[in-house]
Design an enzyme around this catalytic site. Structure first.
Site, mmCIF file in Angstrom:
data_model
loop_
_atom_site.group_PDB
_atom_site.id
_atom_site.type_symbol
_atom_site.label_atom_id
_atom_site.label_comp_id
_atom_site.label_asym_id
_atom_site.label_seq_id
_atom_site.Cartn_x
_atom_site.Cartn_y
_atom_site.Cartn_z
ATOM 1 N N GLY A 140 -46.988 -38.132 -131.133
ATOM 2 C CA GLY A 140 -47.135 -36.795 -130.557
ATOM 3 C C GLY A 140 -48.057 -35.930 -131.415
ATOM 4 O O GLY A 140 -48.536 -36.365 -132.467
ATOM 5 N N ASP A 179 -36.698 -45.791 -130.127
ATOM 6 C CA ASP A 179 -36.264 -44.847 -129.093
ATOM 7 C C ASP A 179 -35.065 -44.091 -129.671
ATOM 8 O O ASP A 179 -33.997 -44.683 -129.877
ATOM 9 C CB ASP A 179 -35.878 -45.628 -127.828
ATOM 10 C CG ASP A 179 -35.359 -44.711 -126.722
ATOM 11 O OD1 ASP A 179 -35.047 -43.529 -127.008
ATOM 12 O OD2 ASP A 179 -35.250 -45.175 -125.584
ATOM 13 N N ALA A 181 -39.570 -35.541 -128.738
ATOM 14 C CA ALA A 181 -38.913 -34.555 -127.872
ATOM 15 C C ALA A 181 -39.377 -34.746 -126.437
ATOM 16 O O ALA A 181 -40.427 -35.360 -126.194
ATOM 17 C CB ALA A 181 -39.256 -33.137 -128.335
ATOM 18 N N THR A 209 -40.944 -32.682 -124.085
ATOM 19 C CA THR A 209 -41.606 -31.380 -124.203
ATOM 20 C C THR A 209 -42.138 -30.841 -122.874
ATOM 21 O O THR A 209 -42.697 -29.748 -122.844
ATOM 22 C CB THR A 209 -42.790 -31.463 -125.212
ATOM 23 O OG1 THR A 209 -43.647 -32.527 -124.811
ATOM 24 C CG2 THR A 209 -42.304 -31.698 -126.617
ATOM 25 N N ASP A 255 -39.164 -21.602 -129.588
ATOM 26 C CA ASP A 255 -38.885 -20.194 -129.253
ATOM 27 C C ASP A 255 -38.068 -20.087 -127.953
ATOM 28 O O ASP A 255 -37.482 -19.049 -127.675
ATOM 29 C CB ASP A 255 -40.196 -19.403 -129.107
ATOM 30 C CG ASP A 255 -41.163 -20.017 -128.108
ATOM 31 O OD1 ASP A 255 -41.215 -21.252 -128.001
ATOM 32 O OD2 ASP A 255 -41.876 -19.255 -127.423
ATOM 33 N N TYR A 270 -34.851 -27.038 -120.865
ATOM 34 C CA TYR A 270 -35.530 -27.384 -122.122
ATOM 35 C C TYR A 270 -34.940 -26.587 -123.289
ATOM 36 O O TYR A 270 -34.557 -27.161 -124.317
ATOM 37 C CB TYR A 270 -37.030 -27.099 -121.986
ATOM 38 C CG TYR A 270 -37.818 -27.263 -123.262
ATOM 39 C CD1 TYR A 270 -38.084 -28.529 -123.788
ATOM 40 C CD2 TYR A 270 -38.320 -26.158 -123.952
ATOM 41 C CE1 TYR A 270 -38.818 -28.685 -124.958
ATOM 42 C CE2 TYR A 270 -39.054 -26.301 -125.122
ATOM 43 C CZ TYR A 270 -39.301 -27.568 -125.624
ATOM 44 O OH TYR A 270 -40.021 -27.724 -126.783
ATOM 45 N N LYS A 278 -32.754 -28.099 -126.429
ATOM 46 C CA LYS A 278 -33.277 -27.970 -127.799
ATOM 47 C C LYS A 278 -32.270 -27.241 -128.683
ATOM 48 O O LYS A 278 -32.109 -27.578 -129.853
ATOM 49 C CB LYS A 278 -34.624 -27.233 -127.793
ATOM 50 C CG LYS A 278 -35.774 -27.986 -127.156
ATOM 51 C CD LYS A 278 -36.183 -29.249 -127.906
ATOM 52 C CE LYS A 278 -36.882 -28.972 -129.208
ATOM 53 N NZ LYS A 278 -37.333 -30.239 -129.857
#
Ligand SMILES: NC(=O)c1ccc[n+]([C@@H]2O[C@H](COP(=O)([O-])OP(=O)(O)OC[C@H]3O[C@@H](n4cnc5c(N)ncnc54)[C@H](OP(=O)(O)O)[C@@H]3O)[C@@H](O)[C@H]2O)c1
Length: 277
Positions: free
Chosen positions: A10, A37, A61, A63, A103, A126, A130
């Site tokens: 990533g 994984d 992640a 994302t 954020d 999401y 997180k």
């Protein structure tokens, strides 16, 4: 020191690998999704036990913020259970864990720059997954660094590349001007993560570049630096409805960095200039 980077393919994983390669005495283990994984608890335990890292930096992640709305199980698996597996496996061998967060754990309604002491209230799948990732990492390993960032760009797919690509086929473009945040280069974020690990400065940290702007203002700056003449005009979020609600004002203040090791990030304008040049 042995460092294991998960999600190594990533944007952030690549940048951390680049920076660590320049540092002497670092033994790097780069694990892409096909190597490890993070959602598979057995694989995580056997990989970590075999490799015996001193630190795991989790850059893996889910994302795709809008996709998470319809892929809730997958989002919980990758963003919450994966980090738990890594934190727990690290804890068993006395290793540290870095979990990168977002954020989007905030609702963005406070209209002030947010510190690590402000209340979280995620509004999207999401953001919720997180936040659970943060909590599980804290609960499963006391030696944790949780680093929240925003509007990240580096070597990979991101907003900057999308806008430049769109400019090739569009003479005019409308970009949202009522969401504020801080574009952040993976270079700045990686530098901070490396510093936190060097200092053994555990805890929750905000890490974005300095300053703030809207997506419209960010696009104008990207096009100015690149000399792109596509005309950009401001629009509202309502004109571009998305499956996941975006926070209106999610400017993070790097308050814990200011109070502890010092804030070594650049302004977002300096960082994007270097990235594009
Ligand atoms: N991008 C942003 O704007 C942004 C903003 C705030 C916070 N963050 C956070 O910053 C961190 C780094 O983001 P990024 O932009 O570098 O992400 P990215 O470029 O999307 O990379 C994520 C990586 O995770 C891998 N991955 C996905 N599921 C996995 C699994 N089950 N096991 C192992 N690897 C898996 C992906 O592999 P594949 O390539 O095979 O899919 C991909 O290489 C993430 O924690 C993210 O939530 C990002």
């Amino acid at each position: 020191m042995k460092i294991l980077i998960t999600g190594a393919n990533g944007q952030l994983g690549r940048e951390l690998a680049n920076q660590y390669k320049e540092i002497k005495g670092i033994d790097l283990i780069l694990a892409k999704r096909e190597d490890l994984d993070i959602t598979n608890v057995h694989n995580v335990y056997s990989f970590v036990n075999e490799m015996e890292p001193d630190v795991i930096i989790n850059c893996a992640a889910h994302t795709a913020v809008d996709k998470c709305e319809t892929e809730e199980d997958m989002a919980y698996k990758i963003n919450a259970i994966g980090p738990k597996n890594l934190a727990s496996a690290a804890n068993q061998i006395g290793a540290e864990i870095v979990q990168v967060s977002t954020d989007y754990v905030f609702d963005g309604n406070l209209n002030k720059s947010l510190t690590e002491f402000d209340p979280v209230n995620p509004q999207t799948v999401y953001g919720k997954t997180k936040l659970e990732g943060e909590i599980l990492v804290k609960n499963h390993n006391p030696k944790h660094y949780i680093v929240r960032t925003a509007w990240l760009y580096g070597d990979g797919n991101n907003f900057v590349k999308t806008m430049i690509n769109l400019s090739k086929t569009h003479k005019t473009m409308k970009v949202v001007n009522d969401q504020k945040g801080t574009p952040t280069s993976t270079k700045d974020l990686a530098r901070v993560i490396i510093k936190l690990i060097e200092d053994k400065n555990y805890g929750v940290f905000h890490c974005t570049c300095k300053g703030e702007c809207t997506w419209y203002e960010f696009t104008k700056e990207i096009f100015r630096i690149k000399g792109i003449d596509t005309e950009v005009s401001p629009c509202t979020t309502d004109e571009f409805p998305r499956p996941a609600k975006r926070p209106e004002y999610s400017v993070l203040r790097n308050y814990m960095l200011e109070l502890t090791t010092g804030d070594i990030t650049r302004t977002w304008q300096e960082a994007i200039k270097e990235y594009l040049e």
